[in-house]
Design a protein around this motif. Structure first.
Motif, PDB file in Angstrom:
ATOM      1  N   ILE A   1      -9.230   6.715 -17.115  1.00 54.58           N
ATOM      2  CA  ILE A   1     -10.882   7.200 -17.178  1.00 54.58           C
ATOM      3  C   ILE A   1     -11.571   6.633 -18.506  1.00 54.58           C
ATOM      4  O   ILE A   1     -12.534   6.158 -18.599  1.00 54.58           O
ATOM      5  N   ASN A   2     -10.875   6.681 -19.478  1.00 54.61           N
ATOM      6  CA  ASN A   2     -11.486   6.522 -21.021  1.00 54.61           C
ATOM      7  C   ASN A   2     -11.406   4.974 -20.914  1.00 54.61           C
ATOM      8  O   ASN A   2     -12.463   4.403 -21.594  1.00 54.61           O
ATOM      9  N   GLN A   3     -10.794   4.161 -20.553  1.00 54.00           N
ATOM     10  CA  GLN A   3     -10.705   2.681 -20.542  1.00 54.00           C
ATOM     11  C   GLN A   3     -12.006   2.298 -19.809  1.00 54.00           C
ATOM     12  O   GLN A   3     -12.580   1.263 -20.211  1.00 54.00           O
ATOM     13  N   LYS A   4     -12.156   2.840 -18.633  1.00 47.83           N
ATOM     14  CA  LYS A   4     -13.529   2.455 -17.845  1.00 47.83           C
ATOM     15  C   LYS A   4     -14.691   2.877 -18.583  1.00 47.83           C
ATOM     16  O   LYS A   4     -15.709   2.150 -18.493  1.00 47.83           O
ATOM     17  N   TRP A   5     -14.778   4.140 -19.026  1.00 46.19           N
ATOM     18  CA  TRP A   5     -15.919   4.566 -19.711  1.00 46.19           C
ATOM     19  C   TRP A   5     -16.095   4.208 -21.013  1.00 46.19           C
ATOM     20  O   TRP A   5     -17.057   3.574 -21.448  1.00 46.19           O
ATOM     21  N   GLY A   6     -15.171   4.105 -21.833  1.00 45.60           N
ATOM     22  CA  GLY A   6     -15.072   3.799 -23.361  1.00 45.60           C
ATOM     23  C   GLY A   6     -14.111   4.441 -24.085  1.00 45.60           C
ATOM     24  O   GLY A   6     -14.143   5.545 -23.752  1.00 45.60           O
ATOM     25  N   ASN A   7     -13.271   3.909 -24.843  1.00 44.96           N
ATOM     26  CA  ASN A   7     -12.088   4.357 -25.649  1.00 44.96           C
ATOM     27  C   ASN A   7     -12.644   5.088 -26.806  1.00 44.96           C
ATOM     28  O   ASN A   7     -14.023   5.018 -26.917  1.00 44.96           O
ATOM     29  N   GLU A   8     -11.917   5.687 -27.723  1.00 41.44           N
ATOM     30  CA  GLU A   8     -12.375   6.283 -29.027  1.00 41.44           C
ATOM     31  C   GLU A   8     -13.313   5.453 -29.782  1.00 41.44           C
ATOM     32  O   GLU A   8     -12.902   4.085 -29.675  1.00 41.44           O
ATOM     33  N   VAL A   9     -14.201   5.790 -30.593  1.00 38.00           N
ATOM     34  CA  VAL A   9     -15.102   4.965 -31.372  1.00 38.00           C
ATOM     35  C   VAL A   9     -14.744   5.178 -32.792  1.00 38.00           C
ATOM     36  O   VAL A   9     -14.613   6.345 -33.144  1.00 38.00           O
ATOM     37  N   LEU A  10     -14.550   3.960 -33.556  1.00 37.61           N
ATOM     38  CA  LEU A  10     -14.155   4.230 -35.196  1.00 37.61           C
ATOM     39  C   LEU A  10     -15.199   3.293 -35.453  1.00 37.61           C
ATOM     40  O   LEU A  10     -15.317   1.894 -35.207  1.00 37.61           O
TER      41      LEU A  10
ATOM     42  N   SER B   1     -11.031  14.320 -17.937  1.00 40.86           N
ATOM     43  CA  SER B   1     -10.932  13.768 -19.277  1.00 40.86           C
ATOM     44  C   SER B   1     -12.454  13.983 -19.951  1.00 40.86           C
ATOM     45  O   SER B   1     -13.421  14.099 -19.263  1.00 40.86           O
ATOM     46  N   VAL B   2     -12.451  14.383 -21.149  1.00 36.46           N
ATOM     47  CA  VAL B   2     -13.959  14.529 -21.825  1.00 36.46           C
ATOM     48  C   VAL B   2     -14.354  13.255 -22.323  1.00 36.46           C
ATOM     49  O   VAL B   2     -13.582  12.527 -23.015  1.00 36.46           O
ATOM     50  N   VAL B   3     -15.553  12.706 -21.997  1.00 30.58           N
ATOM     51  CA  VAL B   3     -16.092  11.578 -22.400  1.00 30.58           C
ATOM     52  C   VAL B   3     -17.600  11.914 -23.256  1.00 30.58           C
ATOM     53  O   VAL B   3     -17.835  13.132 -22.820  1.00 30.58           O
TER      54      VAL B   3
ATOM     55  N   PHE C   1     -31.680  -0.762 -45.007  1.00 26.45           N
ATOM     56  CA  PHE C   1     -31.218  -1.199 -43.608  1.00 26.45           C
ATOM     57  C   PHE C   1     -31.418   0.032 -42.602  1.00 26.45           C
ATOM     58  O   PHE C   1     -31.354   0.993 -43.033  1.00 26.45           O
ATOM     59  N   SER C   2     -31.566  -0.209 -41.298  1.00 36.25           N
ATOM     60  CA  SER C   2     -31.410   0.698 -40.482  1.00 36.25           C
ATOM     61  C   SER C   2     -30.962   0.137 -39.097  1.00 36.25           C
ATOM     62  O   SER C   2     -31.136  -0.969 -38.704  1.00 36.25           O
ATOM     63  N   LEU C   3     -30.190   0.865 -38.136  1.00 34.97           N
ATOM     64  CA  LEU C   3     -29.698   0.477 -36.887  1.00 34.97           C
ATOM     65  C   LEU C   3     -29.525   1.616 -36.160  1.00 34.97           C
ATOM     66  O   LEU C   3     -28.937   2.800 -36.483  1.00 34.97           O
ATOM     67  N   ASP C   4     -30.209   1.467 -34.633  1.00 35.18           N
ATOM     68  CA  ASP C   4     -29.819   2.351 -33.768  1.00 35.18           C
ATOM     69  C   ASP C   4     -28.742   1.889 -32.936  1.00 35.18           C
ATOM     70  O   ASP C   4     -28.762   0.864 -32.423  1.00 35.18           O
ATOM     71  N   LEU C   5     -27.878   2.906 -32.267  1.00 30.00           N
ATOM     72  CA  LEU C   5     -26.718   2.560 -31.676  1.00 30.00           C
ATOM     73  C   LEU C   5     -26.369   3.701 -30.721  1.00 30.00           C
ATOM     74  O   LEU C   5     -26.202   4.749 -31.162  1.00 30.00           O
ATOM     75  N   ILE C   6     -26.515   3.155 -29.387  1.00 23.49           N
ATOM     76  CA  ILE C   6     -25.859   4.165 -28.147  1.00 23.49           C
ATOM     77  C   ILE C   6     -24.701   3.690 -27.786  1.00 23.49           C
ATOM     78  O   ILE C   6     -24.591   2.389 -27.301  1.00 23.49           O
ATOM     79  N   ILE C   7     -23.713   4.546 -27.791  1.00 26.69           N
ATOM     80  CA  ILE C   7     -22.175   3.951 -27.352  1.00 26.69           C
ATOM     81  C   ILE C   7     -21.599   5.199 -26.491  1.00 26.69           C
ATOM     82  O   ILE C   7     -21.746   6.438 -26.697  1.00 26.69           O
ATOM     83  N   ASN C   8     -20.792   4.555 -25.379  1.00 23.35           N
ATOM     84  CA  ASN C   8     -19.803   5.437 -24.801  1.00 23.35           C
ATOM     85  C   ASN C   8     -18.720   5.575 -25.377  1.00 23.35           C
ATOM     86  O   ASN C   8     -17.978   4.543 -25.675  1.00 23.35           O
ATOM     87  N   GLY C   9     -18.031   6.919 -25.572  1.00 23.26           N
ATOM     88  CA  GLY C   9     -16.635   6.970 -26.013  1.00 23.26           C
ATOM     89  C   GLY C   9     -15.841   8.053 -25.450  1.00 23.26           C
ATOM     90  O   GLY C   9     -16.377   8.872 -24.450  1.00 23.26           O
ATOM     91  N   SER C  10     -14.629   8.271 -25.652  1.00 18.11           N
ATOM     92  CA  SER C  10     -13.905   9.373 -25.300  1.00 18.11           C
ATOM     93  C   SER C  10     -13.037   9.903 -26.270  1.00 18.11           C
ATOM     94  O   SER C  10     -12.612   9.331 -27.261  1.00 18.11           O
TER      95      SER C  10
END
Length: 451
Positions: free
Chosen positions: A57-66, A128-130, A219-228
């Motif tokens: 599930i996590n691999q398809k949605w997105g793994n942990e984010v660092l 799983s929690v995403v 500097f500035s940056l907007d980021l939207i990311i899927n993770g788990s």
């Protein structure tokens, strides 16, 4: 005739001997270790299956984010003088060998605001929690200092300067990334990195008005990311400030730095947390020459926990299976010895198998409901079964009630121990002491010498 009397007396001794009964009960307990070990293996197998499904599930949605960055990357020239002997001129000729290396400068300030919208995704009976993290990243770069490495201004290749960001999860990014430096915007593109835990995003070469050559630049940056499961950051700023808000009510703050306890709030509707990390709190510098170091061990952040792990609790419950079987057998043994009622080894075996069935009921039911419901259903079922069976064996409602009360007390005691963490050893020790004391008081009525 005498042989028949001897055989009869020997058979009667086997039937009435307390020592023989004790040996028989001990052997049956050892035999019942076999089904208990199979049940433990079953729990581990189901837990491994859960981990596999969660990983899928996590691999398809997105793994942990660092997240690691942004970092200013400035190339510079290194001069190496190479001398070569010329036989014709009988002298050395000199050649200036130029190699390109890179300097990496961390930001002066780094501020990250992250809003985490979490949910659970399920497959079959597993979940799983995403999450989707909406991050606002701001900060500033100060003028890089090359004097510490004796690098001349003419050797700095300002026109090939870039900004990089490292992340463990490029697949989960759900927005076009554009880093704003001053008045200019630069799209980030992925760059292949060999043998690295993180993946690199890099801008194109910066324009002159985006370089912090003389003055600091924002500097500035907007980021939207899927993770788990986890969201973590590395505090690369001279001063790093991170704030998190989420609708997840069971966070686990981990890593090298914990959030400010005065600003941390956890409720049923979610949590808020804030971190402030200064350069003096870290184990690394603000600039590096040559290679960017691996500093993932300095990361901090949050892990989103699923509140209960049914398999872990079921495994803890099975660890007390030996105790439940031994104490139940002991109760039947004391009743048998005091009341002179004969209990056949096969009947002991049936009681032991019924006690073992509790754990298979616990595992199977907890996969479809809560651990409390599964424990209650399994416990009531086994207690009723053994109580009714004991009525047929012992021929007494009084003994049946005593057996039922003993099992209720025992299963309640085990449940309390499982729920406790810090006081499990203390409560368990006190409970076992009371059980031992009760057994010692009851066993005083047994005539151990008449065997």
């Amino acid at each position: 005739m005498e042989n028949q009397k001897q055989k009869k007396s020997f058979g009667q001794w086997l039937k009435t001997s307390i020592t023989v009964r004790m040996l028989m009960v001990g052997i049956l307990i050892l035999v019942l270790l076999i089904p208990l070990s199979y049940i433990k293996n079953l729990i581990q197998e189901r837990a491994y299956r859960q981990e596999e499904v969660v990983r899928e599930i996590n691999q398809k949605w997105g793994n942990e984010v660092l997240l690691y960055g942004p970092v200013l990357k400035v190339p510079y020239q290194i001069h190496t003088l190479k001398k070569t002997w010329d036989d014709k001129t009988k002298s050395y000729s000199e050649e200036d060998i130029i190699t390109i290396q890179h300097a990496f400068f961390f930001p002066n300030t780094l501020n990250i605001e992250s809003n985490i919208e979490s949910e659970t995704l399920g497959r079959s009976i597993y979940e799983s929690v995403v999450y989707t993290a909406d991050m606002k990243i701001k900060g500033s770069f100060t003028t890089p200092n090359f004097e510490t490495q004796d690098i001349a201004e003419s050797d700095i290749l300002w026109n090939k300067t870039t900004v990089i960001i490292n992340s463990t999860n490029l697949k989960g990014i759900k927005s076009n990334l554009e880093l704003k430096l001053g008045v200019e915007s630069y799209p980030l593109r992925s760059r292949y990195t060999q043998n690295s835990y993180t993946n690199t995003l890099e801008t194109k070469f910066l324009k002159e008005n985006s370089l912090p050559k003389e003055n600091a630049i924002d500097f500035s940056l907007d980021l939207i990311i899927n993770g788990s499961e986890q969201l973590r950051f590395i505090p690369v700023g001279r001063e790093t400030n991170v704030s998190m808000t989420s609708n997840w009510a069971s966070p686990s703050f981990n890593g090298n730095y914990l959030p400010n306890p005065k600003t941390k709030e956890i409720s049923q509707s979610g949590f808020n947390a804030n971190w402030k990390v200064l350069q003096i709190n870290r184990e690394f510098e603000q600039e590096f020459f040559g290679e960017l170091p691996q500093i993932n061990s300095s990361a901090f952040g949050v892990k989103l926990l699923i509140p209960v792990d049914e398999y872990q609790k079921s495994e803890r419950a099975t660890k007390y299976g030996y105790l439940v079987i031994a104490l139940t057998f002991l109760v039947f043994f004391l009743i048998q010895t005091i009341s002179k009622i004969h209990i056949h080894p096969f009947q002991y075996l049936m009681i032991g198998l019924a006690l073992s069935m509790f754990y298979t009921l616990l595992i199977s039911i907890s996969e479809h409901s809560s651990f409390l419901q599964a424990y209650a259903i399994g416990g009531v079922s086994v207690i009723l079964l053994i109580s009714m069976y004991s009525k047929a064996i012992l021929k007494s409602f009084k003994f049946m009630g005593f057996i039922a009360a003993s099992l209720i007390a025992l299963y309640t005691f085990i449940f309390v121990i499982i729920q406790l963490e810090n006081y499990a050893l203390l409560v368990g020790s006190i409970g076992l002491f009371l059980i031992l004391g009760t057994i010692m008081m009851v066993s005083r009525k047994i005539d151990w010498g008449n065997d």
